[in-house]
Design an enzyme around this catalytic site. Sequence first.
Site, PDB file in Angstrom:
ATOM      1  N   SER A   1      48.258  49.243  38.008  1.00 48.32           N
ATOM      2  CA  SER A   1      47.744  50.013  36.867  1.00 48.32           C
ATOM      3  C   SER A   1      48.879  50.782  36.199  1.00 48.32           C
ATOM      4  O   SER A   1      49.712  51.378  36.892  1.00 48.32           O
ATOM      5  CB  SER A   1      46.679  51.011  37.331  1.00 48.32           C
ATOM      6  OG  SER A   1      45.630  50.355  37.969  1.00 48.32           O
TER       7      SER A   1
ATOM      8  N   SER B   1      49.744  46.522  45.989  1.00 49.49           N
ATOM      9  CA  SER B   1      49.122  45.198  46.151  1.00 49.49           C
ATOM     10  C   SER B   1      50.062  44.077  45.723  1.00 49.49           C
ATOM     11  O   SER B   1      50.876  44.232  44.807  1.00 49.49           O
ATOM     12  CB  SER B   1      47.853  45.098  45.297  1.00 49.49           C
ATOM     13  OG  SER B   1      46.968  46.130  45.615  1.00 49.49           O
TER      14      SER B   1
ATOM     15  N   GLU C   1      42.581  58.208  46.955  1.00 46.74           N
ATOM     16  CA  GLU C   1      41.970  57.419  45.866  1.00 46.74           C
ATOM     17  C   GLU C   1      40.447  57.406  46.000  1.00 46.74           C
ATOM     18  O   GLU C   1      39.726  57.175  45.053  1.00 46.74           O
ATOM     19  CB  GLU C   1      42.460  55.961  45.937  1.00 46.74           C
ATOM     20  CG  GLU C   1      43.657  55.662  45.077  1.00 46.74           C
ATOM     21  CD  GLU C   1      44.003  54.178  45.104  1.00 46.74           C
ATOM     22  OE1 GLU C   1      43.873  53.543  44.051  1.00 46.74           O
ATOM     23  OE2 GLU C   1      44.414  53.665  46.153  1.00 46.74           O
TER      24      GLU C   1
ATOM     25  N   GLN D   1      51.591  52.559  40.787  1.00 47.16           N
ATOM     26  CA  GLN D   1      51.530  52.416  42.244  1.00 47.16           C
ATOM     27  C   GLN D   1      51.724  50.950  42.609  1.00 47.16           C
ATOM     28  O   GLN D   1      50.846  50.129  42.356  1.00 47.16           O
ATOM     29  CB  GLN D   1      50.157  52.913  42.711  1.00 47.16           C
ATOM     30  CG  GLN D   1      49.874  52.709  44.175  1.00 47.16           C
ATOM     31  CD  GLN D   1      48.386  52.806  44.467  1.00 47.16           C
ATOM     32  OE1 GLN D   1      47.648  53.489  43.775  1.00 47.16           O
ATOM     33  NE2 GLN D   1      47.932  52.112  45.472  1.00 47.16           N
ATOM     34  N   GLY D   2      52.879  50.614  43.190  1.00 44.87           N
ATOM     35  CA  GLY D   2      53.197  49.222  43.506  1.00 44.87           C
ATOM     36  C   GLY D   2      52.897  48.897  44.960  1.00 44.87           C
ATOM     37  O   GLY D   2      53.824  48.828  45.778  1.00 44.87           O
TER      38      GLY D   2
HETATM   39  C1  LIG Z   1      41.090  47.869  38.054  1.00 43.80           C
HETATM   40  C2  LIG Z   1      42.002  47.719  39.243  1.00 43.80           C
HETATM   41  C3  LIG Z   1      43.125  48.532  39.342  1.00 43.80           C
HETATM   42  C4  LIG Z   1      44.004  48.378  40.426  1.00 43.80           C
HETATM   43  N1  LIG Z   1      45.139  49.159  40.467  1.00 43.80           N
HETATM   44  C5  LIG Z   1      46.042  48.959  41.449  1.00 43.80           C
HETATM   45  C6  LIG Z   1      47.287  49.687  41.439  1.00 43.80           C
HETATM   46  O1  LIG Z   1      47.554  50.502  40.559  1.00 43.80           O
HETATM   47  N2  LIG Z   1      48.177  49.438  42.423  1.00 43.80           N
HETATM   48  C7  LIG Z   1      47.934  48.541  43.428  1.00 43.80           C
HETATM   49  O2  LIG Z   1      48.770  48.396  44.298  1.00 43.80           O
HETATM   50  N3  LIG Z   1      46.777  47.824  43.457  1.00 43.80           N
HETATM   51  C8  LIG Z   1      45.829  48.011  42.490  1.00 43.80           C
HETATM   52  N4  LIG Z   1      44.653  47.281  42.497  1.00 43.80           N
HETATM   53  C9  LIG Z   1      44.460  46.254  43.522  1.00 43.80           C
HETATM   54  C10 LIG Z   1      43.394  46.563  44.571  1.00 43.80           C
HETATM   55  O3  LIG Z   1      43.803  47.553  45.462  1.00 43.80           O
HETATM   56  C11 LIG Z   1      43.102  45.223  45.290  1.00 43.80           C
HETATM   57  O4  LIG Z   1      42.550  44.343  44.324  1.00 43.80           O
HETATM   58  C12 LIG Z   1      42.160  45.396  46.434  1.00 43.80           C
HETATM   59  O5  LIG Z   1      42.775  46.090  47.487  1.00 43.80           O
HETATM   60  C13 LIG Z   1      41.647  44.023  46.962  1.00 43.80           C
HETATM   61  O6  LIG Z   1      42.705  43.152  47.217  1.00 43.80           O
HETATM   62  P1  LIG Z   1      42.692  41.668  46.629  1.00 43.80           P
HETATM   63  O7  LIG Z   1      42.397  41.728  45.172  1.00 43.80           O
HETATM   64  O8  LIG Z   1      43.944  41.017  47.071  1.00 43.80           O
HETATM   65  O9  LIG Z   1      41.441  40.946  47.298  1.00 43.80           O
HETATM   66  P2  LIG Z   1      41.412  40.312  48.764  1.00 43.80           P
HETATM   67  O10 LIG Z   1      41.961  41.278  49.734  1.00 43.80           O
HETATM   68  O11 LIG Z   1      42.017  38.957  48.716  1.00 43.80           O
HETATM   69  O12 LIG Z   1      39.858  40.195  49.018  1.00 43.80           O
HETATM   70  C14 LIG Z   1      39.065  39.093  48.529  1.00 43.80           C
HETATM   71  C15 LIG Z   1      37.655  39.259  49.073  1.00 43.80           C
HETATM   72  O13 LIG Z   1      37.665  39.163  50.520  1.00 43.80           O
HETATM   73  C16 LIG Z   1      37.059  40.306  51.100  1.00 43.80           C
HETATM   74  N5  LIG Z   1      37.749  40.682  52.335  1.00 43.80           N
HETATM   75  C17 LIG Z   1      39.097  40.721  52.531  1.00 43.80           C
HETATM   76  N6  LIG Z   1      39.349  41.122  53.806  1.00 43.80           N
HETATM   77  C18 LIG Z   1      38.152  41.364  54.403  1.00 43.80           C
HETATM   78  C19 LIG Z   1      37.753  41.815  55.703  1.00 43.80           C
HETATM   79  N7  LIG Z   1      38.661  42.125  56.637  1.00 43.80           N
HETATM   80  N8  LIG Z   1      36.432  41.943  55.949  1.00 43.80           N
HETATM   81  C20 LIG Z   1      35.502  41.641  54.993  1.00 43.80           C
HETATM   82  N9  LIG Z   1      35.807  41.205  53.744  1.00 43.80           N
HETATM   83  C21 LIG Z   1      37.121  41.081  53.460  1.00 43.80           C
HETATM   84  C22 LIG Z   1      37.239  41.407  50.058  1.00 43.80           C
HETATM   85  O14 LIG Z   1      36.286  42.436  50.222  1.00 43.80           O
HETATM   86  C23 LIG Z   1      37.050  40.635  48.753  1.00 43.80           C
HETATM   87  O15 LIG Z   1      35.691  40.496  48.472  1.00 43.80           O
HETATM   88  C24 LIG Z   1      43.744  47.423  41.444  1.00 43.80           C
HETATM   89  C25 LIG Z   1      42.595  46.612  41.355  1.00 43.80           C
HETATM   90  C26 LIG Z   1      41.734  46.752  40.267  1.00 43.80           C
HETATM   91  C27 LIG Z   1      40.523  45.867  40.212  1.00 43.80           C
END
Ligand SMILES: Cc1cc2nc3c(=O)[nH]c(=O)nc-3n(C[C@H](O)[C@H](O)[C@H](O)COP(=O)(O)OP(=O)(O)OC[C@H]3O[C@@H](n4cnc5c(N)ncnc54)[C@H](O)[C@@H]3O)c2cc1C
Length: 362
Positions: free
Chosen positions: A154, A122, A238, A119-120
């Site tokens: 993933s 993020s 999800e 799933q592309g």
């Molecule tokens: C094990 C794992 C598997 C994953 N698999 C996939 C996958 O297959 N495909 C894919 O596309 N993605 C995948 N992801 C990505 C996942 O969806 C993102 O990590 C997640 O959506 C958070 O985005 P970010 O890491 O950019 O953090 P950010 O969005 O940068 O967030 C950083 C911090 O800021 C906080 N924050 C951000 N915005 C707000 C707000 N509006 N209000 C309050 N707090 C806020 C967040 O809660 C977090 O604590 C995976 C992640 C993990 C850990």
Amino acid sequence: MDFRDSPEEAAFRVELRAWLTGNAEQFAVTGDDYWRKAGEWHRALHGAGFFGVTWPEEYGGRNLPPVYDVILDEELALAGAPPRPSLGYLVHGLGRHGSPELARRFLPGMIDGTERWCQGFSEPGAGSDLASLTTTAVRDGDDYVLHGHKIWTSYSDVADWCLLLARTDPDAPRHKGISAFIVTMHQPGIEQRPLKMINGVTTEFGQVLFDGARVPADQMVGSPGEGWRLAMTVVGHEREPSTLGYAARYGKLVRQMAGQTTGRVPEELAWAAVQAEMLRLHVRRRLSEQLDGVVHGSDGSLDKLLMTWTEQSVGHAALAVGGVKDPELLSAYLYSRAQSVMGGTSQIQKNIIAGRILGLGA
Ligand SMILES: Cc1cc2nc3c(=O)[nH]c(=O)nc-3n(C[C@H](O)[C@H](O)[C@H](O)COP(=O)(O)OP(=O)(O)OC[C@H]3O[C@@H](n4cnc5c(N)ncnc54)[C@H](O)[C@@H]3O)c2cc1C
């Protein structure tokens, strides 16, 4: 609701248990080995008739009610087998938004495991704020040409196909300029870079870079600009109760830790036991609602939050019981940290609950 098995459910459980007796052990491995065998496990489970059982028969499912997935989760956990492959959210995304031709072409291979998917969504600058994604898809003849950078993808190392979100209209309001595509991972212009997880695993997920990769225009899922709707379906699923089938696994780990504990039971373990049981009953309630035709929307955020609290309570208990000396328990603790991030962070779930369920001002 009567939680006891009906005669049909009991027969399914017996059949599954018999199959697991001969098959679970070879897949009960951990770390990178676990991910290496994931495809084989998927195909074996489906081949025996125990994966995708609630999905339509025409795509390789068995059309059974959701409670059969709970039986599966319970029995897999009991047998020490790996969990069900996690791809229901992609099946629902493609099934709901794809044309019948795309569904017929892609769902059977996705469900039986002969074609692997990732799933592309993020990107380094677009996680919680997914609508700010910058990967582009520009029309060129019968194709779109892709440029951009996906991360935390993933299964990207083994994927044959990627369900990709890309911007097709940079001038449209940001949610409306995004489209979804089915992109083959086997082509020039795609680079996959592994990421090492905190528990040492290197084969679970990676970064994917697109530099001139191509996708046929007829592999767009839905119409141009409809990618956001697909994304909402995917993330909604999800977070849904079927994914919460992990409840059985938490309960098993709690019982295992209780067996390892001598003397005073750590408070963390007692709390994990309460949470695991609460989650188990909650999942049952949700499934019972589903059977009554209730459709869960934003409620998935509550489920996701409850699952996260449970997994992290179990993780804290693992650390309290095993310290850093027991690799299995340490790994359970480390992996639990990811639960509050993957599939949408806990803060985002709280925002959704506040805005859409409690009706509080955004
Ligand atoms: C094990 C794992 C598997 C994953 N698999 C996939 C996958 O297959 N495909 C894919 O596309 N993605 C995948 N992801 C990505 C996942 O969806 C993102 O990590 C997640 O959506 C958070 O985005 P970010 O890491 O950019 O953090 P950010 O969005 O940068 O967030 C950083 C911090 O800021 C906080 N924050 C951000 N915005 C707000 C707000 N509006 N209000 C309050 N707090 C806020 C967040 O809660 C977090 O604590 C995976 C992640 C993990 C850990």
